[in-house]
Motif scaffolding. Sequence first.
Motif, PDB file in Angstrom:
ATOM      1  N   LYS A  88      31.851  60.966  26.466  1.00  0.00           N
ATOM      2  CA  LYS A  88      32.864  60.376  27.346  1.00  0.00           C
ATOM      3  C   LYS A  88      32.479  60.562  28.812  1.00  0.00           C
ATOM      4  N   ALA A  89      31.947  61.752  29.146  1.00  0.00           N
ATOM      5  CA  ALA A  89      31.545  62.037  30.528  1.00  0.00           C
ATOM      6  C   ALA A  89      30.382  61.149  30.959  1.00  0.00           C
ATOM      7  N   VAL A  90      29.429  60.922  30.061  1.00  0.00           N
ATOM      8  CA  VAL A  90      28.273  60.077  30.394  1.00  0.00           C
ATOM      9  C   VAL A  90      28.715  58.622  30.547  1.00  0.00           C
ATOM     10  N   MET A  91      29.587  58.179  29.658  1.00  0.00           N
ATOM     11  CA  MET A  91      30.046  56.786  29.721  1.00  0.00           C
ATOM     12  C   MET A  91      30.866  56.515  30.985  1.00  0.00           C
ATOM     13  N   ALA A  92      31.480  57.572  31.535  1.00  0.00           N
ATOM     14  CA  ALA A  92      32.305  57.408  32.739  1.00  0.00           C
ATOM     15  C   ALA A  92      31.467  57.270  34.015  1.00  0.00           C
ATOM     16  N   ALA A 186      22.763  79.266  19.870  1.00  0.00           N
ATOM     17  CA  ALA A 186      21.568  78.991  19.075  1.00  0.00           C
ATOM     18  C   ALA A 186      20.659  80.212  19.158  1.00  0.00           C
ATOM     19  N   GLN A 187      19.616  80.223  18.341  1.00  0.00           N
ATOM     20  CA  GLN A 187      18.693  81.355  18.396  1.00  0.00           C
ATOM     21  C   GLN A 187      17.868  81.344  19.674  1.00  0.00           C
ATOM     22  N   ASN A 188      17.782  80.191  20.345  1.00  0.00           N
ATOM     23  CA  ASN A 188      16.980  80.105  21.564  1.00  0.00           C
ATOM     24  C   ASN A 188      17.791  79.626  22.773  1.00  0.00           C
ATOM     25  N   GLY A 189      19.106  79.841  22.727  1.00  0.00           N
ATOM     26  CA  GLY A 189      19.905  79.468  23.887  1.00  0.00           C
ATOM     27  C   GLY A 189      21.377  79.297  23.575  1.00  0.00           C
ATOM     28  N   VAL A 190      22.080  78.783  24.559  1.00  0.00           N
ATOM     29  CA  VAL A 190      23.519  78.533  24.440  1.00  0.00           C
ATOM     30  C   VAL A 190      23.801  77.121  24.935  1.00  0.00           C
ATOM     31  N   ILE A 191      24.673  76.423  24.238  1.00  0.00           N
ATOM     32  CA  ILE A 191      25.106  75.100  24.675  1.00  0.00           C
ATOM     33  C   ILE A 191      26.556  75.201  25.139  1.00  0.00           C
ATOM     34  N   TYR A 192      26.792  74.766  26.366  1.00  0.00           N
ATOM     35  CA  TYR A 192      28.162  74.628  26.872  1.00  0.00           C
ATOM     36  C   TYR A 192      28.452  73.139  26.976  1.00  0.00           C
ATOM     37  N   LEU A 193      29.422  72.669  26.227  1.00  0.00           N
ATOM     38  CA  LEU A 193      29.849  71.276  26.328  1.00  0.00           C
ATOM     39  C   LEU A 193      30.728  71.132  27.551  1.00  0.00           C
ATOM     40  N   ILE A 194      30.440  70.157  28.406  1.00  0.00           N
ATOM     41  CA  ILE A 194      31.193  70.002  29.647  1.00  0.00           C
ATOM     42  C   ILE A 194      31.827  68.619  29.734  1.00  0.00           C
ATOM     43  N   ASP A 195      32.964  68.553  30.446  1.00  0.00           N
ATOM     44  CA  ASP A 195      33.706  67.288  30.522  1.00  0.00           C
ATOM     45  C   ASP A 195      33.304  66.432  31.717  1.00  0.00           C
ATOM     46  N   GLY A 196      32.197  66.772  32.337  1.00  0.00           N
ATOM     47  CA  GLY A 196      31.663  65.996  33.455  1.00  0.00           C
ATOM     48  C   GLY A 196      30.144  66.056  33.412  1.00  0.00           C
ATOM     49  N   THR A 197      29.491  65.780  34.517  1.00  0.00           N
ATOM     50  CA  THR A 197      28.036  65.854  34.553  1.00  0.00           C
ATOM     51  C   THR A 197      27.586  66.611  35.791  1.00  0.00           C
TER      52      THR A 197
END
Length: 201
Positions: A88-92, A186-197
């Motif tokens: 949604k953030a990318v499409m915006a 993850a075993q090689n990092g962390v993913i944070y989902l964000i509502d913007g870019t």
Amino acid sequence: MRLSYLLTSIFPFAVSASLQEQIIIPPMSQTTKESISSPFTSSQPTLADLLTIEPLASIYYSYARETELSSSFFSESVWYTMLVPTNKAVMALARKPHQGPEPVEPKIEISEQELDERSKRNVERWVSAHIIPSRISLSDAPASYETLQDGKLVAVTPVPNSKPDSPEWMRVTLEDGVRIIGMKKAQNGVIYLIDGTVVPN
């Protein structure tokens, strides 16, 4: 009568044949048993695994796969903190990642090859601006962290009056008030989902 006679005459030969065809298997050692019953498996997926199955991040990952960076998402020798925009953030976005920023110069005609190369550079800049090549502590906010894009820092700011019992990632925002809406390890990092870019330099 004939059937019982046939069975009694054939049975000894069948038993003899089956005994001759038997293969003797030596007993397995304890080590062999353990390696068969519990093959090596990693306790956590890689960043690539998580991005593959995350439906909210499919657009970001499709852009990321166009870059050479994506091969390191499988690697156990890196640690990335990834700020992954939702679809949604990318499409915006008014201008999509491959388009880059609005040109300040008047439009000039360029070849298809040059346009393709420019698009690849834009995608590389955009994807790398969302990756911090280290572990971060959100409890250290306010703080700024270097991304993989040269010269690009991402500011992390505490949210005023946030609930102290909420997860750390809910108690901060990124530049321009972008909120973190989820986290995956993850075993090689962390993913944070964000509502913007994150806006690249």
